[in-house]
Scaffold this motif. Structure first.
Motif, PDB file in Angstrom:
ATOM      1  N   VAL A   1       0.843  -1.199   0.000  1.00 34.18           N
ATOM      2  CA  VAL A   1       0.000   0.000   0.000  1.00 34.18           C
ATOM      3  C   VAL A   1       0.877   1.247   0.000  1.00 34.18           C
TER       4      VAL A   1
ATOM      5  N   GLU B   1      -8.373   7.101  -1.102  1.00 34.07           N
ATOM      6  CA  GLU B   1      -8.113   6.171  -0.006  1.00 34.07           C
ATOM      7  C   GLU B   1      -8.888   4.871  -0.198  1.00 34.07           C
TER       8      GLU B   1
ATOM      9  N   THR C   1      -6.043  -1.494   7.564  1.00 32.14           N
ATOM     10  CA  THR C   1      -5.907  -1.505   6.111  1.00 32.14           C
ATOM     11  C   THR C   1      -5.657  -2.931   5.606  1.00 32.14           C
ATOM     12  N   SER C   2      -4.773  -3.656   6.318  1.00 39.07           N
ATOM     13  CA  SER C   2      -4.459  -5.019   5.905  1.00 39.07           C
ATOM     14  C   SER C   2      -5.703  -5.884   5.935  1.00 39.07           C
TER      15      SER C   2
ATOM     16  N   SER D   1      -8.088  -4.961   3.104  1.00 39.37           N
ATOM     17  CA  SER D   1      -7.573  -5.412   1.818  1.00 39.37           C
ATOM     18  C   SER D   1      -7.630  -6.930   1.718  1.00 39.37           C
TER      19      SER D   1
ATOM     20  N   LEU E   1      -7.431   2.966  -3.117  1.00 44.46           N
ATOM     21  CA  LEU E   1      -6.118   2.408  -2.810  1.00 44.46           C
ATOM     22  C   LEU E   1      -6.275   1.057  -2.117  1.00 44.46           C
ATOM     23  N   VAL E   2      -7.118   1.043  -1.087  1.00 45.58           N
ATOM     24  CA  VAL E   2      -7.324  -0.194  -0.338  1.00 45.58           C
ATOM     25  C   VAL E   2      -7.934  -1.266  -1.251  1.00 45.58           C
TER      26      VAL E   2
ATOM     27  N   ALA F   1      -2.795   8.517   0.826  1.00 45.30           N
ATOM     28  CA  ALA F   1      -1.772   7.480   0.975  1.00 45.30           C
ATOM     29  C   ALA F   1      -1.291   7.432   2.421  1.00 45.30           C
TER      30      ALA F   1
ATOM     31  N   THR G   1      -3.966   5.780   4.691  1.00 41.51           N
ATOM     32  CA  THR G   1      -4.114   4.321   4.631  1.00 41.51           C
ATOM     33  C   THR G   1      -3.055   3.639   5.479  1.00 41.51           C
TER      34      THR G   1
ATOM     35  N   GLY H   1       0.859   3.974  -2.693  1.00 36.61           N
ATOM     36  CA  GLY H   1       0.568   5.322  -2.218  1.00 36.61           C
ATOM     37  C   GLY H   1       1.613   6.312  -2.687  1.00 36.61           C
TER      38      GLY H   1
ATOM     39  N   VAL I   1      -5.415  -2.309  -4.206  1.00 36.91           N
ATOM     40  CA  VAL I   1      -4.309  -3.147  -3.743  1.00 36.91           C
ATOM     41  C   VAL I   1      -4.807  -4.567  -3.490  1.00 36.91           C
TER      42      VAL I   1
END
Lengths: 261, 854
Positions: free
Chosen positions: B465, B777, B493-494, B497, B780-781, B483, B486, B469, B784
């Motif tokens: 990430v 955001e 976040t983990s 995702s 991104l999550v 970025a 996150t 980011g 990824v």
């Protein structure tokens, strides 16, 4: 040292940085309406450090919100330079905050994931403007932040955080900086440091600062103190000292007592 | 504590609702699956009972002769009894043919499984009643004649011969209970006809029934009759109708249960993803309530009470969500039943969902337990809140970022070990019959390594990430802010995702596997067949040139008119004996086409390279076997022809047949043969399945045979695509739940960062920038998770394809661009969508709130 219930007489030497004319804010409506601020008139000359003082609930925060365009007015006008900010829409207010107004908060409000330097230049980034390195260096030197730029807020003391916040407020060279109880979360030593930095930024860097506080010793750092009580501007103290401010506050209380039948 | 839990829940209701939706979807999945299993079982049960009509008892055994039937009929209490035979016959009318099951006219209406729609049932030999749908297909009505065509064997010599009889259609039947639904309805004939046909078919071995169905006198006692029957027909089993139905159902639904188990496996994946969402939600809730929890500890709550308050909340949420999920699942099943009932009235489905205790209890228990288990870790985190925290200023909560060394070791062990097994599986399957060893090893390896990847998600997702980011951050301050945000809570976040990663990995794996299998099998087929479609006249060859040619100009024009058929080429095929200068090479099929025509229809025109009047094309495999090379002379003679020999030069190509020569060569061989084979080329973009249906329709009244790569490929692609569609549909639930998780995480973060949003607004961030930052955001999550899932799925899909198909030969590893592109597009769109509501609440934050002091 003088106290008077009216704004200073005579035209100011140059256009005031901030002006208020008949500024009024009423919360709610009908019988439950609360008058937070009534007909406030005020001029803040450029290059001056002004403190707004008053007891809790006196309307000093409301006055600052209205002067900074953070809240809508019920009546009256507020000017920054010659711009009437009460007529601006959200987009214009955002631009105003980017270019002409800076803020210093009681709880610092730094972004925890950014370093001190990133926090300082954030307003310019948001506005998409280049960083003036010379000005940045001046600020860093004045605020003694040179060895702290790579640190994150969690690695800084409260006083250091507030100095970073002051640098952030000044980075875009705003017409006026509003500071809301900037020493409220600091011990007296760190608070004194922050206040002298604010004063230096006015005297040495030529900025204009309006500070809201309820602490007489903090107000004493200002060039001028505007007293406010019950939503009305109640007086003004030039070249204040802690003692004169306390005396002014006492006078307000006496006035209150006299006003009550 | 319950009062506290309830009060907390009320405050956090919107957060809990979305976590609840995640659980509800999983539970609905389980409930609907169980209901579907029940419906299938019940439907088969009903159809079993239906085929026995209103029989009270069934007699079964290995030797049920007419004598047994007579003995049964003579037993006390038996009102009627009929023998059931297993018999099929070919029926022909006009140009149409059909091959239905045949049943006999019952001696008692209670034993008749089908109903008469028009006319009557056969009263005498020579009469027949047909299912109305069959009569429609054969274009028959009551009063028409229909021919039966049966192959019979002479009892003495064992020689087969055709026998044809003519029968009068006396009635049309329908099968409302679905007694013969599996065979498409049964024709009803007189028992005498059935007995005679049976006798002919089995060469006079004597009539043996499959079963004898018995209807009892109204006042007869079931158990007494059953005992009497057992005495009257020794060596048989006497069952009640229900016993028989249960037995048959149990035998049949062995398969249904396997199917239910597979679908429940997908439901388990959906629930696992839901559990991740719940864990995430509770973790954030606990973090946000740090002050409240600490205050509770200050005023005397002990750790157990704090933990219990979180668990009680989870239990209540799980119970409520499960109940909602069950309701949704049942409603979905009910709607499906109604739709299916309307679309397909022939299949006897129940009109209401069969609700059993298990259908209600199992999903409820599973949903609640999953929610509770998911809340265990957050509950433990809640107990770690020190009373002191109540006195500290309220900063945005920061969850633990340190991953334990144990987790790292476990993740590495599982990932590396599983990966090793995966590679081992591929290697093992290379040998002959190695698939049976390689597949389980590979499956185990895949599962282990995926668990490893998930266990290690906390370790490797944040750096990915961060990297993504950093790339995005160049586009501006909003993206840079996104970025940075996150990465503030790597654990959160983990987990978000990873939830998406699970579903996407499985989707990508299935798509990759399917695409690779499709390409691999397609090239296998291409190597076996020279052209898309071959239409062959089986009766017409050089040995029997007198047969009537079936490939008429009418047939050709009808085939040419089929949409999707681009070229039709006339070909002749004969068997030739061939020899080189070292001796006879045996017999092979020789295809005869002019070079240009051949080139026009061959899948690979290069297969006809070098074809000329003085050459013969030999396929590479044959050439290698006999050591033939380009230019070698071979002699050809048509098997069963005039015996004229010709010599031709060998041209070796990849021809997917045996030998290929020109019409001139065939003429030189002294054989004059009408077209006995057609080669069809289909349009490259044709819907093969539809085209093949049309081709067969065009040939329905002839005896021409159709084969070719298109047919085989169409069948395989159909199977692969159908399976893929079903699997993707089942996985969609997991992906939807994960996306709810993305939205939930994002809105939780927005609440946490309320003051920060206000500060940003105060220092000059516009509403659009704030909205954009949240959109980035979310994206991104989501992206990824989707990209990593796609990559993982690609690896797993390729490993799986290699393991399963390597034994077949060269495996084509495909990159399913379309599917992966769709997954990414969904992820981007979902990330954006997930940010809409949180962003709305974020931009509503007034800059004044930055000044507020808590």
């Amino acid at each position: 040292m003088t106290t008077s219930a009216t704004p200073p007489a005579g035209p100011p030497a140059r256009l005031p940085a901030v002006r208020a004319r008949g500024l009024t804010k009423v919360y709610g409506s009908g019988p439950s309406a609360v008058e937070a601020l009534v007909d406030a008139d005020m001029d803040v000359p450029a290059g001056e450090f002004t403190a707004i003082m008053g007891p809790s609930g006196s309307g000093k925060s409301t006055l600052m919100h209205l002067l900074a365009g953070l809240d809508s007015v019920t009546r009256g006008q507020a000017f920054i330079g010659d711009l009437d900010i009460t007529t601006l829409d959200d987009r214009e207010l955002t631009r105003l905050r980017r270019d002409r107004v800076g803020f210093v908060f009681q709880s610092f409000n730094l972004l925890p994931m950014f370093t001190a330097e990133q926090n300082i230049v954030l307003p310019l980034e948001l506005a998409g403007r280049p960083v003036d390195r010379a000005w940045f260096d001046t600020l860093v030197t004045t605020l003694a932040l040179g060895d702290r730029l790579d640190h994150r807020p969690s690695e800084l003391s409260g006083g250091q955080q507030q100095r970073v916040a002051i640098a952030r407020a000044l980075i875009a060279k705003p017409d006026v900086v509003f500071a809301d109880e900037p020493t409220g979360n600091l011990d007296s030593r760190a608070g004194a440091q922050v206040l002298s930095f604010l004063r230096r930024s006015v005297r040495e860097l030529g900025r204009t600062v309006i500070m809201v506080t309820h602490d007489p010793s903090a107000a004493a750092y200002a060039d001028r103190v505007v007293l406010i009580a019950d939503g009305r501007i109640a007086g003004e103290i030039s070249d204040p000292t802690p003692e004169s401010v306390l005396a002014g506050l006492d006078a307000l209380r006496t006035l209150d007592e006299v006003a009550v039948p | 504590m319950i009062r506290l839990a309830l009060a907390q829940m009320r405050r956090s209701l919107p957060r809990l609702v979305s976590a609840g939706i995640a659980v509800a979807i999983g539970t609905a999945f389980v409930a609907a699956t169980l209901v579907a299993g029940n419906v299938i079982t019940r439907t088969t049960y009903d159809s079993m009972v239906a085929s026995l009509a209103q029989a009270d008892l069934v007699v079964r055994g290995s030797e049920l002769t007419p004598d047994t039937l007579a003995a049964v009929r003579a037993t006390d209490g038996v009102a009627a009894a009929d023998g059931r035979v297993a018999l099929w016959t070919e029926l022909a009318a006009g140009g149409q043919r059909a091959y239905p099951e045949v049943t006999t006219r019952a001696s008692d209406p209670r034993l008749e499984a089908q109903q008469v729609r028009s006319g009557r049932l056969p009263d005498a030999p020579g009469e027949i009643a047909l299912p109305a749908s069959l009569a429609d297909r054969l274009d028959l009505a009551v009063g028409d004649e229909v021919r039966t065509v049966r192959t019979t064997w002479d009892p003495e010599t064992g020689e087969p011969s055709e026998s044809t009889e003519s029968l009068a259609v006396v009635g049309l039947t329908e099968d409302p209970s679905g007694a013969f639904a599996r065979t498409g309805g049964a024709a009803v004939v007189h028992p005498d006809d059935a007995a005679r046909w049976y006798d002919q078919e089995w060469g006079g071995e004597g009539l043996a029934y499959d079963a004898i169905v018995v209807a009892l006198e109204p006042q007869a006692d079931l158990e007494a009759a059953r005992a009497a029957l057992a005495d009257a027909a020794p060596g048989t089993v006497v069952q009640t109708r229900d016993e028989r139905a249960q037995q048959l159902t149990a035998e049949l639904t062995g398969d249904t249960e396997a199917l239910t188990a597979v679908v429940l496996g997908f439901a388990a994946i959906a629930l696992l993803v839901a559990a991740l969402v719940v864990t995430n939600t509770f973790q954030v809730l606990v973090a946000q309530r740090t002050r409240t929890l600490a205050l509770l500890r200050c005023v005397g709550a002990d750790k157990r009470q704090v933990r219990r308050s979180v668990l009680v909340e989870a239990a209540l949420l799980g119970a409520a969500a499960s109940a909602a999920g069950i309701a949704v699942g049942l409603a979905l099943a009910q709607v499906t039943l109604l739709v299916l009932g309307n679309v397909n009235p022939d299949v006897p489905l129940p009109t209401t969902v069969p609700v059993s205790a298990a259908v209600l209890a199992v999903p409820f228990a599973v949903g609640t337990v999953v929610t509770l288990v998911a809340a265990l870790a957050p509950a433990r985190a809640a107990t770690r809140v020190a009373p002191l925290a109540a006195l500290r200023p309220a900063d945005a909560p920061v969850l633990g970022t340190r991953a334990s060394r144990g987790r790292l070791a476990l993740a590495l062990l599982l990932t590396v070990g599983g990966g090793g097994l995966l590679v081992g599986g591929v290697a093992l399957s290379g040998s002959e019959g190695g698939v049976m060893v390689g597949l389980p090893v590979g499956l185990l390896g895949g599962a282990l390594s995926f668990v490893g990847v998930l266990v290690g998600a906390l370790l490797w997702i944040p750096p990915v990430v961060a990297l993504a980011g950093r790339l995005l951050a160049r586009t501006g301050p909003s993206a840079r802010l996104a970025a940075a945000n996150t990465l503030r809570n790597p654990r959160r976040t983990s987990a978000t995702s990873a939830a998406l990663l699970i579903g996407v990995t499985l989707v990508a794996m299935m798509s990759t596997g399917a695409a690779s299998a499709r390409t691999t099998l397609a090239s296998e087929f291409d190597a076996q067949f020279p052209v898309d479609v071959v239409v062959r006249d089986p009766n017409l060859g050089a040995t029997d040139p007198s047969a009537t040619p079936q490939i008429t100009s009418d047939v050709v024009s009808r085939l040419a008119a089929v949409e999707g058929v681009e070229a039709v080429a006339h070909s002749r095929v004969v068997t030739v004996a061939w020899a080189d200068d070292e001796g006879d090479l045996g017999w092979e099929e020789l295809q005869v086409l002019p070079p240009d025509t051949a080139r026009n229809v061959l899948l690979d025109p290069a297969q006809a390279d070098g074809l000329a009047d003085d050459t013969v094309v030999v396929t590479r495999a044959l050439a290698e076997r006999y050591g033939l090379a380009d230019g070698d002379p071979v002699t050809l003679a048509v098997d069963g022809g005039p015996g004229t020999e010709v010599t031709r030069d060998v041209v070796v190509t990849d021809f997917a047949g045996a030998l290929l020569a020109t019409p001139t060569t065939l003429g030189a061989l002294g054989v004059d043969l009408p077209t006995n084979e057609l080669w069809l080329r289909l349009a490259a973009d044709a819907d093969t399945v539809a085209v093949m249906d049309d081709v067969q329709e065009a040939l329905s009244d002839s005896a021409l045979q159709v084969f070719g790569v298109a047919l085989e490929r169409a069948m395989f692609e159909n199977v692969i695509d159908t399976l893929l569609a079903i699997v993707l549909g089942l996985l969609a639930a997991a992906v939807v739940i994960a996306l709810i998780g993305v939205a939930n995480t994002l809105s939780l973060s927005v609440i946490e960062r309320r003051r920060e949003s206000a500060t940003l607004r105060a220092i000059g961030m516009s509403r659009a920038q704030l909205r954009g930052s949240l959109a980035v955001e979310g994206m991104l999550v989501a992206v990824v998770g989707a990209v990593l899932g796609s990559a993982l799925g690609l690896v797993y899909g390729w490993a799986g394809t290699l393991t399963v198909l390597r034994a077949l030969g060269d495996v084509a590893l495909e990159l399913p661009w379309r599917e992966l592109g769709a997954v990414l597009a969904v992820a981007v769109a979902a990330g954006l969508l997930a940010s809409v509501l949180p962003a709305r609440s974020a931009v509503r934050t007034s800059p004044v709130e930055a000044l507020a002091v808590e």
